[in-house]
Design a protein around this motif. Sequence first.
Motif, short mmCIF file in Angstrom:
data_model
loop_
_atom_site.label_atom_id
_atom_site.label_comp_id
_atom_site.label_asym_id
_atom_site.label_seq_id
_atom_site.Cartn_x
_atom_site.Cartn_y
_atom_site.Cartn_z
N LEU A 7 -10.30 -60.46 70.01
CA LEU A 7 -11.85 -60.27 70.61
C LEU A 7 -11.87 -58.73 70.42
N LEU A 8 -13.16 -58.31 69.89
CA LEU A 8 -13.68 -57.05 69.97
C LEU A 8 -14.64 -56.93 71.14
N VAL A 9 -14.51 -56.12 71.94
CA VAL A 9 -15.50 -55.95 72.92
C VAL A 9 -16.16 -54.64 72.70
N ASP A 22 -14.31 -60.16 81.05
CA ASP A 22 -13.00 -60.64 81.68
C ASP A 22 -12.75 -62.22 81.59
N LEU A 23 -13.95 -62.57 82.04
CA LEU A 23 -13.98 -64.11 82.21
C LEU A 23 -13.96 -64.80 80.75
N LEU A 24 -14.69 -64.19 80.00
CA LEU A 24 -14.53 -64.49 78.66
C LEU A 24 -13.12 -64.61 77.88
N ALA A 25 -12.43 -63.60 78.23
CA ALA A 25 -11.20 -63.19 77.97
C ALA A 25 -10.19 -64.34 78.49
N ARG A 26 -10.60 -64.66 79.71
CA ARG A 26 -9.64 -65.70 80.44
C ARG A 26 -9.97 -66.98 79.69
N HIS A 27 -11.25 -67.28 79.32
CA HIS A 27 -11.36 -68.75 78.76
C HIS A 27 -10.92 -68.68 77.21
N LEU A 28 -10.90 -67.66 76.54
CA LEU A 28 -10.15 -67.51 75.18
C LEU A 28 -8.77 -67.68 75.37
N VAL A 59 -6.96 -57.98 72.34
CA VAL A 59 -8.16 -57.53 72.92
C VAL A 59 -8.40 -56.21 72.45
N THR A 60 -9.35 -55.97 71.69
CA THR A 60 -9.67 -54.46 71.50
C THR A 60 -11.07 -54.24 71.54
N ALA A 61 -11.52 -52.95 71.05
CA ALA A 61 -12.68 -52.48 70.97
C ALA A 61 -13.11 -51.42 70.07
N ASP A 62 -14.40 -51.19 69.81
CA ASP A 62 -14.67 -50.41 68.63
C ASP A 62 -14.89 -48.76 69.12
N VAL A 109 -9.23 -46.86 72.91
CA VAL A 109 -9.34 -48.14 73.16
C VAL A 109 -8.19 -48.91 73.58
N PRO A 110 -8.24 -49.98 74.24
CA PRO A 110 -7.11 -50.94 74.62
C PRO A 110 -6.89 -51.79 73.50
N LEU A 111 -5.66 -52.04 73.42
CA LEU A 111 -5.09 -53.11 72.45
C LEU A 111 -4.26 -53.90 73.53
N LEU A 112 -5.00 -54.96 73.82
CA LEU A 112 -4.17 -56.03 74.54
C LEU A 112 -3.71 -57.09 73.75
N VAL A 113 -2.55 -57.62 74.42
CA VAL A 113 -1.81 -58.81 73.75
C VAL A 113 -1.41 -59.85 74.95
N THR A 114 -1.75 -61.14 74.53
CA THR A 114 -1.37 -62.20 75.57
C THR A 114 -1.01 -63.48 74.76
N ALA A 115 -0.34 -64.14 75.15
CA ALA A 115 0.21 -65.55 74.20
C ALA A 115 -0.30 -66.55 75.01
N ALA A 116 -0.33 -67.73 74.43
CA ALA A 116 -0.53 -69.16 75.24
C ALA A 116 -0.03 -69.18 76.21
N GLY A 117 -0.30 -70.16 77.36
CA GLY A 117 0.50 -70.66 78.43
C GLY A 117 0.52 -69.83 79.53
N ARG A 118 0.08 -68.47 79.30
CA ARG A 118 0.10 -67.75 80.63
C ARG A 118 -1.23 -67.64 81.22
#
Length: 381
Positions: free
Chosen positions: A47-49, A225-231, A243-246, A369-378
């Motif tokens: 996801l690029l924000v 943030d809500l979009l990231a939560r859904h994804l 999740v990162t940014a330009d 910019v951030p580089l955020l990493v998360t996996a399924a199930g959390r």
Amino acid sequence: VTQPGVAGSLAGVLPSAAALLSVPGCTDVLGLTDRVDAVGVRGVVVLLVDGLGWQLLCEHAASAPLLSGLAEGTAPIAVGFPSTTATSLASLGTGTLSGQHGIVGYTFALPGHDGLLNALRWDAAVDPLDVQPLPTVLEAASADGVRVSHVGPRAFEGSGLTRAALRGACYPGAETLGEVVAATAASLSGPGRALTYVYTGDLDNVGHVKGCGSLGWRAQLEHVDLLARHLRAELPPDGVLLVTADHGMVDVDTANRVDFDLEPELQRGVLMLGGEPRARHVYAQAGAAGEVLAVWQGRLGGGFDVLARQDAVDAGWFGPLVSEEVLPRIGDVLAVPRGAAALVASRSHPREARLVGYHGSRTEEEVLVPLLVTAAGRGRR
Ligand SMILES: [Zn+2]
């Protein structure tokens, strides 16, 4: 950019993501395997924000509980120069910096082309593959049998910049949060490996018009943030969300704007003014580069870095390598504010001159910019 506390480059994101999916020739240069249980990953969402700088996220953590929580204990990554969408998307897509991929700004000169090329609007007469011939990471993943999708606004499907920077994906167009979530979920379903790139641009738009950190900007950050939560919730069990940014953004007071259109001295010897208010490519008339450099340094000296093309190249602004084809696209003179200033052109670009938030320069607010990493199930509950 190499400095303590920076964990790598935006150019490393897609190669590292593709490496999680075992795409040949792609290396996990950002060490994602250490940040996620990476055995047998089959789905990666990037996801690029647009406009979500590291410092902005840290300052407005309350508006982004998921993202700021993921950011805790991590280091930011750095984007290349200029810190602008077109350049950064090409860095993301190709795994290289602007000296190699050649998208050297929001607008820039292209030898053999009249006037400036606007990298966001493009020009039907210009072949994106001529401007940016390097293969993309998405093409490499696709060639290896990965199902590659690009979820973004329909207007960008097949655009010059999309083809130059991010070709190689199928393009499910999606405008709203609900459409983006549905398109991303669909892209991940089915057998085999999937790599889905998702772009969202509204945070940047609000920041430009209302200012970063403004009420409107913070409301939009909650939406992101809500979009990231859904994804994350739609990830398959063996899926990973990055999740990162330009780039980030800074607000510029009207008092801190230099107006090119109102200063005949700055205009002398200038053929074209390219780039954007915080990252200017100044193209000089034949034989005038030296004079333009001297005048601009004299006028802008204190608040801006004003460099000749070769000095900026030698200083590594465009990365360690600048190719022969790319060099003449760079301005004869570069003018880049050190603080919260801007060089606008109120007559030729009145709307741009009246914005509140800007980016493009080399400050930490814009580059980190951030580089955020998360996996399924959390976070499914
Ligand atoms: Zn922007």
